[in-house]
Design an enzyme around this catalytic site. Structure first.
Site, short mmCIF file in Angstrom:
data_model
loop_
_atom_site.label_atom_id
_atom_site.label_comp_id
_atom_site.label_asym_id
_atom_site.label_seq_id
_atom_site.Cartn_x
_atom_site.Cartn_y
_atom_site.Cartn_z
N TYR A 35 0.83 -1.21 0.00
CA TYR A 35 0.00 0.00 0.00
C TYR A 35 0.86 1.26 0.00
CZ TYR A 35 -4.40 -2.32 -0.04
OH TYR A 35 -5.47 -3.06 -0.46
N GLN A 37 -15.28 2.57 -7.74
CA GLN A 37 -14.63 1.46 -7.04
C GLN A 37 -13.18 1.82 -6.73
OE1 GLN A 37 -15.84 -2.49 -9.14
NE2 GLN A 37 -16.24 -0.84 -10.57
N ASN A 38 -12.75 2.96 -7.25
CA ASN A 38 -11.34 3.33 -7.07
C ASN A 38 -11.09 3.90 -5.69
OD1 ASN A 38 -11.12 2.54 -9.66
ND2 ASN A 38 -10.87 4.58 -10.54
N ASP A 48 -8.28 5.83 -5.25
CA ASP A 48 -7.18 6.77 -5.48
C ASP A 48 -7.54 8.25 -5.28
OD1 ASP A 48 -8.62 7.41 -7.83
OD2 ASP A 48 -7.40 6.08 -9.08
N HIS A 81 -15.24 1.35 -2.28
CA HIS A 81 -14.18 0.53 -1.69
C HIS A 81 -13.23 1.33 -0.79
CE1 HIS A 81 -14.89 -2.52 -5.18
NE2 HIS A 81 -15.77 -2.62 -4.21
N CYS A 121 -3.49 4.77 20.22
CA CYS A 121 -3.83 3.81 21.29
C CYS A 121 -2.86 2.63 21.31
CB CYS A 121 -5.27 3.31 21.11
SG CYS A 121 -5.44 2.05 19.83
P1 NAD Z 1 -10.21 -3.99 -13.10
O1 NAD Z 1 -8.73 -3.87 -13.07
O2 NAD Z 1 -10.84 -5.28 -12.76
O3 NAD Z 1 -10.71 -3.63 -14.57
C1 NAD Z 1 -10.24 -2.51 -15.25
C2 NAD Z 1 -11.09 -2.31 -16.47
O4 NAD Z 1 -10.70 -1.10 -17.10
C3 NAD Z 1 -10.96 -3.43 -17.52
O5 NAD Z 1 -12.24 -3.81 -17.97
C4 NAD Z 1 -10.17 -2.75 -18.65
O6 NAD Z 1 -10.55 -3.24 -19.93
C5 NAD Z 1 -10.59 -1.30 -18.48
N1 NAD Z 1 -9.64 -0.31 -18.98
C6 NAD Z 1 -8.28 -0.36 -18.94
N2 NAD Z 1 -7.77 0.78 -19.42
C7 NAD Z 1 -8.82 1.57 -19.75
C8 NAD Z 1 -8.93 2.88 -20.28
N3 NAD Z 1 -7.86 3.62 -20.56
N4 NAD Z 1 -10.18 3.39 -20.52
C9 NAD Z 1 -11.29 2.64 -20.25
N5 NAD Z 1 -11.24 1.39 -19.74
C10 NAD Z 1 -10.02 0.88 -19.49
O7 NAD Z 1 -10.78 -2.80 -12.21
P2 NAD Z 1 -12.19 -2.65 -11.49
O8 NAD Z 1 -13.29 -3.14 -12.35
O9 NAD Z 1 -12.22 -1.28 -10.91
O10 NAD Z 1 -11.97 -3.73 -10.33
C11 NAD Z 1 -12.42 -3.53 -9.19
C12 NAD Z 1 -11.30 -3.37 -8.13
O11 NAD Z 1 -10.07 -2.76 -8.51
C13 NAD Z 1 -11.82 -2.46 -7.11
O12 NAD Z 1 -11.82 -3.17 -5.91
C14 NAD Z 1 -10.88 -1.27 -6.99
O13 NAD Z 1 -10.85 -0.84 -5.66
C15 NAD Z 1 -9.62 -1.83 -7.48
N6 NAD Z 1 -8.59 -0.95 -8.06
C16 NAD Z 1 -8.58 0.43 -7.88
C17 NAD Z 1 -7.56 1.18 -8.47
C18 NAD Z 1 -7.57 2.68 -8.28
O14 NAD Z 1 -8.02 3.19 -7.26
N7 NAD Z 1 -7.09 3.43 -9.29
C19 NAD Z 1 -6.55 0.58 -9.21
C20 NAD Z 1 -6.59 -0.84 -9.35
C21 NAD Z 1 -7.63 -1.56 -8.78
#
Ligand code: NAD
Length: 236
Positions: free
Chosen positions: A63, A97-98, A100, A115, A146
């Site tokens: 992390y 779901q991000n 960041d 998330h 704590c």
């Molecule tokens: P995932 O990695 O499963 O899927 C990413 C999706 O984005 C894929 O379908 C891919 O084809 C698509 N993609 C890739 N580049 C792209 C672009 N430039 N434009 C449009 N689409 C694009 O991610 P998810 O579905 O968010 O999976 C869920 C989990 O991943 C969550 O739990 C989330 O917390 C976590 N996650 C978050 C981050 C972040 O905060 N940036 C990064 C990695 C994973």
């Protein structure tokens, strides 16, 4: 493309559901896909409560590395287009779901973080939750006032989502006339279930992704390409 622009203009209640793909062009790796993080790391080793119980330092090192990458990243034109859309639509909600925080940094205000956030820490002993935006935390694992061990404020595999956050997402998607599903593989539940839920409640669904996903089958329109290229064309 023009059809989606027309729908956006005609819709009073719009939702966007975003995933890691929207941040790909900010240089933050997705989880799945060709260069996804799960190709290099095993989720069971890093993003589960059991992994943290086994080796909190290893989980924190991962992390800590991601916090450094995210701190150095900038929101891209896709994040900015959604922030612009929020200002233009009568009712708008962004469910992500991000973890960041790039949507907030791009100016989005109505953000539901399904998330959690990588910039939040939670004490595993007293439960205190607070913001911590240090790009490098030392020592690892960090400790609470704590004396308890702090954990990242994100939802790990096998953990439930926060109830209030989930209800907010469901309410927004249940009311939406138009849902933009952006950069998510739509395989992580329960988040992925929100899209058929919105569709059943009457929303039009538009997918924006570089690849086909399970959502492509139920989407009214799928636009193929990078979010940072397509979203600005929809809202300009
Ligand atoms: P995932 O990695 O499963 O899927 C990413 C999706 O984005 C894929 O379908 C891919 O084809 C698509 N993609 C890739 N580049 C792209 C672009 N430039 N434009 C449009 N689409 C694009 O991610 P998810 O579905 O968010 O999976 C869920 C989990 O991943 C969550 O739990 C989330 O917390 C976590 N996650 C978050 C981050 C972040 O905060 N940036 C990064 C990695 C994973």
């Amino acid at each position: 493309m023009q059809q989606v622009r027309d729908w956006l203009c005609a819709s009073s209640r719009i939702c966007a559901l975003t995933g890691a793909g929207i941040s790909a062009e900010s240089g933050i790796s997705t989880f799945r896909g060709a260069s996804g993080l799960w190709r290099q790391f095993r989720s069971e080793d890093l993003a589960t409560p059991a992994a943290f119980a086994r080796d909190p330092r290893l989980v924190w090192e991962w992390y800590d590395w991601r916090r450094g990458l995210i701190a150095a990243a900038q929101p891209n034109a896709g994040h900015e287009a959604l922030a612009h859309l929020e200002g233009a639509a009568p009712e708008f909600a962004l469910i992500t779901q991000n973890v960041d925080c790039l949507h907030r940094r791009a100016g989005s205000r109505s953000v539901v973080e399904l998330h959690g956030s990588i910039w939040t820490v939670i004490c595993t002993t007293c439960g205190e939750k607070r913001h911590d935006d240090r790009a490098a935390i030392r020592p690892l694992p960090p400790l609470c006032r704590c004396g308890g061990t702090l954990r990242p404020g994100v939802v790990w595999f096998g953990e439930p989502l926060d109830n209030a956050v989930w209800r907010q997402a469901q309410t927004a998607l249940g009311r939406a006339e138009l849902v933009l599903v952006v950069g998510t593989s739509s395989v992580v539940y329960p988040a992925a279930g929100l899209i058929p839920y919105a569709k059943q409640a009457g929303a039009r669904v538009v997918e924006i992704n570089v690849e086909e996903t399970p959502v492509s089958r139920i989407a009214d329109i799928s636009l193929r390409g990078p979010a940072a290229e397509i979203l600005p064309l929809l809202v300009s």
